[in-house]
Design a protein around this motif. Structure first.
Motif, PDB file in Angstrom:
ATOM      1  N   TYR A  92      -4.645  35.812   6.909  1.00  0.00           N
ATOM      2  CA  TYR A  92      -3.230  36.396   5.958  1.00  0.00           C
ATOM      3  C   TYR A  92      -1.887  36.196   7.214  1.00  0.00           C
ATOM      4  CZ  TYR A  92      -0.609  40.173   3.855  1.00  0.00           C
ATOM      5  OH  TYR A  92       0.003  40.730   3.499  1.00  0.00           O
ATOM      6  N   LEU A  93      -1.977  36.586   8.304  1.00  0.00           N
ATOM      7  CA  LEU A  93      -0.713  36.931   8.767  1.00  0.00           C
ATOM      8  C   LEU A  93      -0.263  35.515   9.147  1.00  0.00           C
ATOM      9  CD1 LEU A  93      -1.957  39.376  11.482  1.00  0.00           C
ATOM     10  CD2 LEU A  93      -0.122  39.656   9.622  1.00  0.00           C
ATOM     11  N   THR A  94      -1.049  34.596   9.612  1.00  0.00           N
ATOM     12  CA  THR A  94      -0.925  33.087   9.362  1.00  0.00           C
ATOM     13  C   THR A  94       0.104  32.511   8.702  1.00  0.00           C
ATOM     14  OG1 THR A  94      -1.992  32.904  10.910  1.00  0.00           O
ATOM     15  CG2 THR A  94      -1.218  31.178  10.287  1.00  0.00           C
ATOM     16  N   ILE A  95      -0.666  32.806   7.049  1.00  0.00           N
ATOM     17  CA  ILE A  95      -0.342  32.463   6.393  1.00  0.00           C
ATOM     18  C   ILE A  95       1.480  32.927   5.774  1.00  0.00           C
ATOM     19  CG2 ILE A  95      -0.835  31.866   3.533  1.00  0.00           C
ATOM     20  CD1 ILE A  95      -3.766  32.020   3.849  1.00  0.00           C
ATOM     21  N   GLU A  96       0.988  34.555   5.401  1.00  0.00           N
ATOM     22  CA  GLU A  96       2.565  35.004   5.343  1.00  0.00           C
ATOM     23  C   GLU A  96       3.430  34.417   6.443  1.00  0.00           C
ATOM     24  OE1 GLU A  96       1.703  36.134   2.035  1.00  0.00           O
ATOM     25  OE2 GLU A  96       2.804  37.768   2.821  1.00  0.00           O
ATOM     26  N   SER A  97       3.383  33.936   7.420  1.00  0.00           N
ATOM     27  CA  SER A  97       4.449  34.285   8.622  1.00  0.00           C
ATOM     28  C   SER A  97       4.809  32.257   8.605  1.00  0.00           C
ATOM     29  CB  SER A  97       3.931  34.087   9.643  1.00  0.00           C
ATOM     30  OG  SER A  97       3.650  35.480  10.255  1.00  0.00           O
ATOM     31  N   VAL A  98       3.704  31.346   8.605  1.00  0.00           N
ATOM     32  CA  VAL A  98       4.043  29.919   8.148  1.00  0.00           C
ATOM     33  C   VAL A  98       3.632  29.403   7.160  1.00  0.00           C
ATOM     34  CG1 VAL A  98       3.222  29.757  10.626  1.00  0.00           C
ATOM     35  CG2 VAL A  98       2.000  28.803   8.032  1.00  0.00           C
ATOM     36  N   GLY A  99       3.459  29.565   5.772  1.00  0.00           N
ATOM     37  CA  GLY A  99       3.942  29.427   4.378  1.00  0.00           C
ATOM     38  C   GLY A  99       2.553  28.894   4.157  1.00  0.00           C
ATOM     39  N   TRP A 100       2.298  28.590   3.278  1.00  0.00           N
ATOM     40  CA  TRP A 100       0.717  28.177   2.684  1.00  0.00           C
ATOM     41  C   TRP A 100       0.462  27.009   2.709  1.00  0.00           C
ATOM     42  CZ3 TRP A 100      -1.663  31.620  -0.675  1.00  0.00           C
ATOM     43  CH2 TRP A 100      -3.124  31.212  -1.402  1.00  0.00           C
ATOM     44  N   ASP A 101       1.179  25.473   2.235  1.00  0.00           N
ATOM     45  CA  ASP A 101       1.129  24.299   3.370  1.00  0.00           C
ATOM     46  C   ASP A 101       0.808  24.246   4.434  1.00  0.00           C
ATOM     47  OD1 ASP A 101       2.772  21.193   3.156  1.00  0.00           O
ATOM     48  OD2 ASP A 101       1.135  21.882   1.885  1.00  0.00           O
ATOM     49  N   LYS A 102       1.293  24.766   5.142  1.00  0.00           N
ATOM     50  CA  LYS A 102       1.592  24.532   6.248  1.00  0.00           C
ATOM     51  C   LYS A 102       0.452  25.095   7.078  1.00  0.00           C
ATOM     52  CE  LYS A 102       6.527  24.240   8.178  1.00  0.00           C
ATOM     53  NZ  LYS A 102       7.344  24.375   8.695  1.00  0.00           N
ATOM     54  N   ALA A 103      -0.162  26.151   6.339  1.00  0.00           N
ATOM     55  CA  ALA A 103      -1.064  26.970   6.660  1.00  0.00           C
ATOM     56  C   ALA A 103      -2.415  25.933   6.247  1.00  0.00           C
ATOM     57  CB  ALA A 103      -1.210  28.093   6.325  1.00  0.00           C
ATOM     58  N   GLN A 104      -2.710  25.687   5.272  1.00  0.00           N
ATOM     59  CA  GLN A 104      -3.554  24.986   4.848  1.00  0.00           C
ATOM     60  C   GLN A 104      -3.856  23.892   5.860  1.00  0.00           C
ATOM     61  OE1 GLN A 104      -4.204  24.566   0.521  1.00  0.00           O
ATOM     62  NE2 GLN A 104      -1.840  24.099   0.662  1.00  0.00           N
ATOM     63  N   LYS A 105      -2.753  23.343   6.157  1.00  0.00           N
ATOM     64  CA  LYS A 105      -3.316  22.066   7.050  1.00  0.00           C
ATOM     65  C   LYS A 105      -3.874  22.176   8.615  1.00  0.00           C
ATOM     66  CE  LYS A 105       0.378  18.942   4.855  1.00  0.00           C
ATOM     67  NZ  LYS A 105       0.396  19.772   3.862  1.00  0.00           N
ATOM     68  N   ILE A 106      -3.275  23.576   8.901  1.00  0.00           N
ATOM     69  CA  ILE A 106      -3.546  24.145  10.146  1.00  0.00           C
ATOM     70  C   ILE A 106      -5.103  24.438  10.438  1.00  0.00           C
ATOM     71  CG2 ILE A 106      -3.125  26.119  11.557  1.00  0.00           C
ATOM     72  CD1 ILE A 106      -0.262  26.206  10.515  1.00  0.00           C
ATOM     73  N   TYR A 107      -5.099  24.786   8.782  1.00  0.00           N
ATOM     74  CA  TYR A 107      -7.024  25.944   8.463  1.00  0.00           C
ATOM     75  C   TYR A 107      -7.452  24.368   8.421  1.00  0.00           C
ATOM     76  CZ  TYR A 107      -6.588  30.058   9.930  1.00  0.00           C
ATOM     77  OH  TYR A 107      -6.452  31.774  10.015  1.00  0.00           O
ATOM     78  N   TYR A 108      -7.341  23.380   7.783  1.00  0.00           N
ATOM     79  CA  TYR A 108      -8.167  22.099   7.714  1.00  0.00           C
ATOM     80  C   TYR A 108      -8.704  21.681   8.890  1.00  0.00           C
ATOM     81  CZ  TYR A 108     -10.095  18.149   5.474  1.00  0.00           C
ATOM     82  OH  TYR A 108     -11.392  16.746   5.068  1.00  0.00           O
ATOM     83  N   ARG A 109      -7.029  20.921   9.912  1.00  0.00           N
ATOM     84  CA  ARG A 109      -7.372  21.019  11.222  1.00  0.00           C
ATOM     85  C   ARG A 109      -8.372  21.385  11.465  1.00  0.00           C
ATOM     86  NH1 ARG A 109      -5.447  16.353  12.947  1.00  0.00           N
ATOM     87  NH2 ARG A 109      -5.353  16.196  15.287  1.00  0.00           N
ATOM     88  N   ALA A 110      -8.110  22.432  12.263  1.00  0.00           N
ATOM     89  CA  ALA A 110      -9.062  23.480  12.872  1.00  0.00           C
ATOM     90  C   ALA A 110     -10.174  23.088  13.218  1.00  0.00           C
ATOM     91  CB  ALA A 110      -8.076  25.175  12.953  1.00  0.00           C
ATOM     92  N   LEU A 111     -10.715  23.558  11.121  1.00  0.00           N
ATOM     93  CA  LEU A 111     -12.101  23.606  10.802  1.00  0.00           C
ATOM     94  C   LEU A 111     -12.696  22.132  11.077  1.00  0.00           C
ATOM     95  CD1 LEU A 111     -14.427  25.075   9.730  1.00  0.00           C
ATOM     96  CD2 LEU A 111     -13.715  24.039   7.283  1.00  0.00           C
ATOM     97  N   THR A 112     -11.876  21.374  11.056  1.00  0.00           N
ATOM     98  CA  THR A 112     -12.756  19.736  11.085  1.00  0.00           C
ATOM     99  C   THR A 112     -12.547  19.082  12.534  1.00  0.00           C
ATOM    100  OG1 THR A 112     -10.370  19.154  10.317  1.00  0.00           O
ATOM    101  CG2 THR A 112     -12.450  19.364   8.453  1.00  0.00           C
TER     102      THR A 112
END
Ligand code: S7B
Ligand code: ZN
Length: 302
Positions: free
Chosen positions: A239-259
């Motif tokens: 939540y804190l990350t998404i609110e800081s970096v924004g929805w679009d960048k957060a999605q890409k960061i999370y998908y890359r970390a997960l995969t």
């Protein structure tokens, strides 16, 4: 007859009129969407427990019976979940090889659960007080399918910290997929008589009994080491990350970390490192990087 693609319509769990792809097969229309990967197939267990049960069918391609609502929602929502992963990350189903997406609704009696069983998604009807049919929620269907994505990528073991990360990834992507930025989990199908509540909150996990800091990590033998409880800690960081970096960048960061960076035995501290590495790969070590570090500092994970 040769199986062919048709456009069906019906009424979902929340009463909305939905349209989706069906297939005409031997004179009836079945909930089979052949347009997405290896197909989206929706079954009913008819309140039994044998899987997958029977393909849901309708003579006139209009799935408006009350008993069809859970299947209509599952079919429609999983089409949307497939599209999310394909359109945002070019991922072709959970295995990235077009695996058929199978869901079964009407599992068990008054069953207040939903789960991925390693082969397919399974949705209970709820008991009408704790839950209404769980496939009615886009964030729930996104949560369940993300368990499959996690299984085929990071493979996070379903216990203790890796299990809480597994749960968190499903909540995080369930929220990305739902897209309404409410940071709530299951709210559309949870406690119909209590408006405004949710099964979990990512913005304030403590609201529903989850810790939001490592100092309050719950050591328990229940629920595979508290995977649905301790997920509050990585959920708050998300939540804190998404609110800081924004929805679009957060999605890409999370998908890359997960995969790319998480693995079966990753602990919370490894998730911090994986997300920082993904951020560095994508955006360097500037504001976004500092935001991720700060988020995990705030939940007490170094
Ligand atoms: C309701 C429920 C019970 C047990 C396990 C899960 C599970 O899938 O982990 C579950 O589903 C969810 O958490 C979805 C997101 C609301
Ligand atoms: Zn889950």
């Amino acid at each position: 007859n040769a199986a062919s693609d048709a456009t069906g319509s019906g009424t979902g769990v929340l009463g909305k009129k939905l349209t989706f792809n069906t297939t005409l097969n031997n004179g009836a229309y079945v909930l089979v969407d052949q347009s997405r990967g290896g197909g989206v197939e929706t079954y009913s267990a008819n309140n039994g427990s044998s899987l997958p049960g029977d393909l849901v069918s309708d003579a006139d391609n209009s799935f408006t019976d009350k008993g069809q609502a859970a299947a209509v929602s599952a079919h429609y929502n999983i089409e949307k979940v497939y599209d999310y992963y394909k359109n945002n990350f070019n991922r072709n189903s959970y295995d990235n090889k077009g695996a058929t997406l199978k869901s079964t609704v009407h599992y068990g009696n008054d069953y207040n659960n939903a789960f991925w069983n390693g082969q397919q998604m399974v949705y209970g009807d709820g008991d009408g007080r704790t839950f209404i049919p769980l496939s009615g929620s886009l964030d729930v269907t996104g949560h369940e399918l993300t368990h499959a994505v996690t299984e085929y990528t990071a493979g996070l073991q379903y216990r203790s910290q890796p299990g809480a990360l597994n749960e968190s990834m499903s909540d995080v992507f369930g929220n990305f997929i739902e897209g309404n930025h409410d940071y709530l989990v299951g709210e559309d199908v949870y406690t119909p008589n209590t408006p405004g509540d949710a099964l979990r909150s990512m913005s304030d996990p403590t609201k529903y009994g989850q810790p939001d800091n490592m100092s309050d990590y719950v050591h328990t033998g229940q629920d595979n080491g508290g995977v649905h409880t301790n997920s509050g800690i990585p959920n708050k960081a998300a939540y804190l990350t998404i609110e800081s970096v924004g929805w679009d960048k957060a999605q890409k960061i999370y998908y890359r970390a997960l995969t790319t960076y998480l693995s079966p035995r990753s602990q919370f501290s490894d998730a911090r490192a994986a997300l920082l590495q993904a951020t560095s790969d994508l955006y360097g070590q500037g504001a976004e990087y500092n935001a991720v570090a700060s988020a995990w500092d705030q939940v007490g994970v170094k």
